[in-house]
Motif scaffolding. Structure first.
Motif, mmCIF file in Angstrom:
data_model
loop_
_atom_site.group_PDB
_atom_site.id
_atom_site.type_symbol
_atom_site.label_atom_id
_atom_site.label_comp_id
_atom_site.label_asym_id
_atom_site.label_seq_id
_atom_site.Cartn_x
_atom_site.Cartn_y
_atom_site.Cartn_z
ATOM 1 N N LYS A 232 0.664 -1.210 0.111
ATOM 2 C CA LYS A 232 0.091 0.060 -0.196
ATOM 3 C C LYS A 232 0.956 1.259 0.032
ATOM 4 O O LYS A 232 0.182 2.301 0.109
ATOM 5 N N SER A 259 2.609 -8.116 1.704
ATOM 6 C CA SER A 259 1.227 -7.904 1.387
ATOM 7 C C SER A 259 0.364 -9.135 1.559
ATOM 8 O O SER A 259 0.930 -9.999 1.837
ATOM 9 N N LYS A 260 -0.837 -9.094 1.514
ATOM 10 C CA LYS A 260 -1.697 -9.953 1.960
ATOM 11 C C LYS A 260 -1.559 -11.254 0.674
ATOM 12 O O LYS A 260 -1.536 -12.522 1.225
ATOM 13 N N ASN A 264 1.102 -12.014 4.018
ATOM 14 C CA ASN A 264 1.112 -11.511 5.308
ATOM 15 C C ASN A 264 -0.232 -10.856 5.879
ATOM 16 O O ASN A 264 -1.191 -10.961 5.140
ATOM 17 N N MET A 265 -0.470 -10.333 7.018
ATOM 18 C CA MET A 265 -1.652 -9.880 7.509
ATOM 19 C C MET A 265 -2.309 -8.745 6.854
ATOM 20 O O MET A 265 -3.575 -8.434 7.061
ATOM 21 N N GLN A 266 -1.236 -7.860 6.479
ATOM 22 C CA GLN A 266 -1.691 -6.603 5.923
ATOM 23 C C GLN A 266 -1.089 -6.093 4.735
ATOM 24 O O GLN A 266 -0.109 -6.642 4.362
ATOM 25 N N ASN A 267 -1.769 -5.191 4.042
ATOM 26 C CA ASN A 267 -1.261 -4.481 2.772
ATOM 27 C C ASN A 267 -0.705 -3.419 3.514
ATOM 28 O O ASN A 267 -1.481 -2.325 3.673
ATOM 29 N N TYR A 268 0.407 -3.363 4.105
ATOM 30 C CA TYR A 268 1.185 -2.155 4.787
ATOM 31 C C TYR A 268 1.497 -0.784 3.948
ATOM 32 O O TYR A 268 1.659 -1.171 2.733
ATOM 33 N N ASN A 272 2.546 2.523 8.614
ATOM 34 C CA ASN A 272 2.113 1.338 9.448
ATOM 35 C C ASN A 272 2.930 0.162 9.318
ATOM 36 O O ASN A 272 2.814 -0.866 9.984
ATOM 37 N N HIS A 276 2.085 -0.456 12.708
ATOM 38 C CA HIS A 276 0.578 -1.445 12.674
ATOM 39 C C HIS A 276 0.839 -2.599 14.073
ATOM 40 O O HIS A 276 1.944 -3.200 14.385
ATOM 41 N N ASN A 278 -0.217 -5.517 14.233
ATOM 42 C CA ASN A 278 -0.133 -7.000 13.528
ATOM 43 C C ASN A 278 1.674 -6.956 13.206
ATOM 44 O O ASN A 278 2.129 -8.145 13.028
ATOM 45 N N ASP A 282 3.854 -10.343 12.532
ATOM 46 C CA ASP A 282 3.938 -10.671 10.971
ATOM 47 C C ASP A 282 5.388 -10.611 10.580
ATOM 48 O O ASP A 282 6.201 -11.700 10.423
#
Length: 294
Positions: A232, A259-260, A264-268, A272, A276, A278, A282
């Motif tokens: 992101k 990235s998801k 990964n748990m998030q699209n950072y 963050n 973040h 997570n 992560d």
């Protein structure tokens, strides 16, 4: 719970702040460096959150810098501050690294966010002897040039950073980024001008004395290096621009896009990736494993 203390190093009339965070004495040292319009708080809170505190809990001996005039370093940036990137690269960063090496008597892991990674690489290219005191280098969202094309890039970089920010700095004598809501700390007019010159498609040459970092980088014995960025992060640490910087600094560096779709748990995004909740479960554990392997 981690322990924290503030250390201050003298550099001329400046007192440079170094936040020392640890859980046990004698751990492998880590030096952390923030980017532009921010300070060391991107890495920690006084209540024990953030990457610096997480690494201390894993047994590392962590030192987080505030570059001159930023964070708790004094004097604060105002209209009288004339320093720029040159002083950070040639004075402040070598002072921090040499101090940490002196007090720990161990090689140091370097960790940087955003523009801090460019400044660190510039110091190592300019003073390759310092690499003898370095164990590894990790960068989050670090790019030098912004070459991606998008409306967001046009607004954040072309309009705000390259045009509006220098006008604001000229009017007040420095960039009051906190007041204008574009950053968590301020920049001198000189450091802003230096970064604007590099962010545009440009040669990696020093704006003060013309030193050719790109040429010098080719003969540096770079430490093991890992670049992270988030999917992101579309402008300030876009994967393509991170990879351009890898090619011009240390082509052997490892690169990971968080990235998801990669598990990964998030699209950072640019911030963050370090803040973040997570992150602790992560990508931080991967980093710890890698750091301990060196």
């Amino acid at each position: 719970m981690t322990n924290q203390e503030s250390l201050f190093l003298s550099q001329g009339e400046h007192q440079l702040h170094l936040r020392h965070i640890w859980q046990k004495k004698g751990g492998t040292p880590i030096f952390m460096l923030h980017g532009a319009i921010e300070n060391g708080l991107i890495f920690y809170t006084k209540k024990g959150k953030g990457l610096a505190c997480y690494l201390a809990e894993q047994g590392f001996d962590v030192y987080v810098a505030d570059l001159r005039g930023r964070g708790e370093s004094t004097p604060r940036i105002d209209e009288h501050a004339v320093h720029g990137q040159f002083e950070a690269i040639t004075e402040d960063i070598p002072l921090f690294i040499n101090y940490i090496f002196k007090v720990t008597q161990q090689k140091i892991n370097l960790v940087a966010h955003s523009w801090g990674g460019v400044l660190l690489a510039s110091t190592l290219a300019r003073f390759p002897i310092i690499t003898q005191r370095v164990r590894s280098k990790t960068c989050f969202g670090t790019k030098r040039m912004v070459t991606v094309k998008s409306l967001e890039k046009m607004f954040k970089v072309n309009i705000v950073w390259n045009n509006l920010a220098p006008k604001l700095a000229k009017k007040k004598g420095f960039l009051d980024a906190k007041k204008h809501g574009i950053g968590s700390d301020n920049e001198t007019a000189q450091s802003l001008a230096d970064s604007v010159a590099w962010v545009k498609k440009s040669d990696w040459h020093d704006t003060t004395d013309g030193f050719d970092y790109s040429q010098a980088a080719k003969s540096v014995d770079w430490p093991p290096t890992w670049h992270f960025t988030g999917s992101k992060d579309k402008v300030l640490g876009h994967a393509s621009d991170v990879n351009i910087f890898i090619q011009e600094s240390n082509p052997k560096a490892k690169f990971t896009l968080l990235s998801k779709s990669s598990g990964n748990m998030q699209n950072y995004d640019h911030i963050n990736i370090l803040t973040h909740p997570n992150a602790n479960v992560d990508h931080y554990p991967q980093l710890v494993k890698w750091l301990k392997s060196h």
